[in-house]
Design an enzyme around this catalytic site. Structure first.
Site, PDB file in Angstrom:
ATOM      1  N   LYS A  70     -39.146  27.288  32.628  1.00 38.61           N
ATOM      2  CA  LYS A  70     -37.970  27.820  33.061  1.00 38.61           C
ATOM      3  C   LYS A  70     -37.278  29.322  32.156  1.00 38.61           C
ATOM      4  O   LYS A  70     -36.764  30.430  33.025  1.00 38.61           O
ATOM      5  CB  LYS A  70     -36.584  26.995  32.458  1.00 38.61           C
ATOM      6  CG  LYS A  70     -36.277  25.762  31.934  1.00 38.61           C
ATOM      7  CD  LYS A  70     -35.514  24.859  31.339  1.00 38.61           C
ATOM      8  CE  LYS A  70     -36.069  23.013  32.207  1.00 38.61           C
ATOM      9  NZ  LYS A  70     -34.589  22.305  31.410  1.00 38.61           N
TER      10      LYS A  70
ATOM     11  N   GLN B 124     -32.119  21.545  25.205  1.00 37.94           N
ATOM     12  CA  GLN B 124     -33.455  20.906  26.262  1.00 37.94           C
ATOM     13  C   GLN B 124     -33.614  19.418  25.123  1.00 37.94           C
ATOM     14  O   GLN B 124     -33.151  19.330  24.841  1.00 37.94           O
ATOM     15  CB  GLN B 124     -33.928  21.700  25.641  1.00 37.94           C
ATOM     16  CG  GLN B 124     -35.686  21.324  26.634  1.00 37.94           C
ATOM     17  CD  GLN B 124     -36.195  21.213  27.854  1.00 37.94           C
ATOM     18  OE1 GLN B 124     -35.683  21.959  28.717  1.00 37.94           O
ATOM     19  NE2 GLN B 124     -36.227  19.880  28.406  1.00 37.94           N
TER      20      GLN B 124
ATOM     21  N   ASP C  13     -26.654  22.955  33.127  1.00 39.47           N
ATOM     22  CA  ASP C  13     -27.576  22.155  33.478  1.00 39.47           C
ATOM     23  C   ASP C  13     -26.108  20.725  33.841  1.00 39.47           C
ATOM     24  O   ASP C  13     -26.276  19.708  35.249  1.00 39.47           O
ATOM     25  CB  ASP C  13     -27.385  20.827  32.334  1.00 39.47           C
ATOM     26  CG  ASP C  13     -29.244  20.837  31.990  1.00 39.47           C
ATOM     27  OD1 ASP C  13     -29.790  20.971  33.094  1.00 39.47           O
ATOM     28  OD2 ASP C  13     -29.779  20.874  31.301  1.00 39.47           O
TER      29      ASP C  13
END
Length: 294
Positions: free
Chosen positions: A59, A103, A126
């Protein structure tokens, strides 16, 4: 005379993700001088899960490629809930940060859901905050969950018709299955959600014009479960080890035999994985543009 087997066309998520990254890089290069800063993404990682570390590194590399500044923070395993909540509160206020992501999975002593709830909905890169999921249910504008949004973008790129089609989603997680079903419904498909407890799964999947497998079970979907000419999207990423001890990634779909039945299919790896990262970057840039459009 032998029967001729046709091979499905590949839905190439890797190529499309590269195209999206190029477009985002161009957008950032154009608006950044006017705004006076780059977009910013903060990825919070706790502990030393090697798979998570690899995802975070991917990422951050993707961010660097398009011109997004990374404000990632890596915390030791024993970090407590309060410390993380304080960090999220600071990032919510930090005007350099447009997207925040925790995460997953987190170490067991932490409550992932309450941490996700602490992220400001407009910085929820997200797309998993209840407010953003509510906006999806109500078909209002908002940040969308990255993996299903990546599936939709890939189907759009290949001009796959969805209106009136029968779509089956195998999997019901809040990460993929549920938002995926809502997005397909929003595109006027007729949607069935199936899962590990579904009876006669095969009879349901055989009716699907569009089949999305997101159950996290290696090779759950075999070729005989797929309607000839269907569009098959594999969201599963499962690490399996063969008899010689070698490990590799496989999806939820038994790829090679299914490719002889389907019209389109996504590979694993190289299908939906790169699209998920591309949508994460897209969400961050969308937040950045919206914040600075006033």
């Amino acid at each position: 005379m032998t029967m001729e087997t046709k091979t499905a066309k590949i839905l190439d998520g890797k190529a499309l993700a590269a195209k999206i990254q190029k477009e985002l890089a161009t957008t950032i290069a154009e608006v950044q001088p006017k705004i006076g800063r780059s977009p910013g993404l903060a990825v919070l990682m706790v502990g030393d899960n090697p798979a998570s570390a690899a995802y975070v590194s991917n990422k951050e590399k993707a961010c660097a490629k398009v011109g997004i500044a990374s404000f990632g923070k890596h915390f030791p395993t024993h970090t407590n809930q309060t410390e993380l909540e304080e960090v999220i509160a600071e990032l919510n206020q930090d005007q350099r940060v447009d997207g925040i992501l925790v995460q997953l999975p987190l170490p067991n002593h932490l409550d992932a859901i309450s941490l996700l709830h602490k992220i400001a909905p407009d910085k929820d890169a997200d797309g998993l905050h209840p407010v953003n999921l509510g906006r999806l249910v109500r078909t209002e504008a908002g940040l969308r969950s990255c993996t299903p949004a990546g599936v939709m973008r890939l189907l759009e790129e290949y001009k796959i018709p969805l209106v009136g089609k029968k779509a089956v989603v195998v999997g019901r997680s809040i990460l993929v299955g549920k938002p995926m079903a809502l997005m397909l419904l929003d595109a006027d498909a007729t949607v069935t959600i199936a899962h590990s407890r579904t009876q006669n799964l095969k009879t349901i999947t055989q009716n699907a014009d569009i089949l999305v497998a997101a159950a996290g079970i290696p090779r759950l979907i075999t070729a005989d479960m797929v309607k000839p000419g269907a569009v098959v999207v594999d969201v599963g990423i499962n690490r399996v080890t063969d008899s010689s001890g070698k490990s590799r990634l496989v999806g939820d779909i038994d790829f090679a035999p299914t490719a002889n039945v389907a019209e389109y299919i996504t590979p694993v790896p190289g299908g939906i994985g790169p699209m998920t990262v591309a949508m994460l970057l897209q969400n961050t840039v969308s937040s950045y543009l919206r914040t600075n459009s006033n």
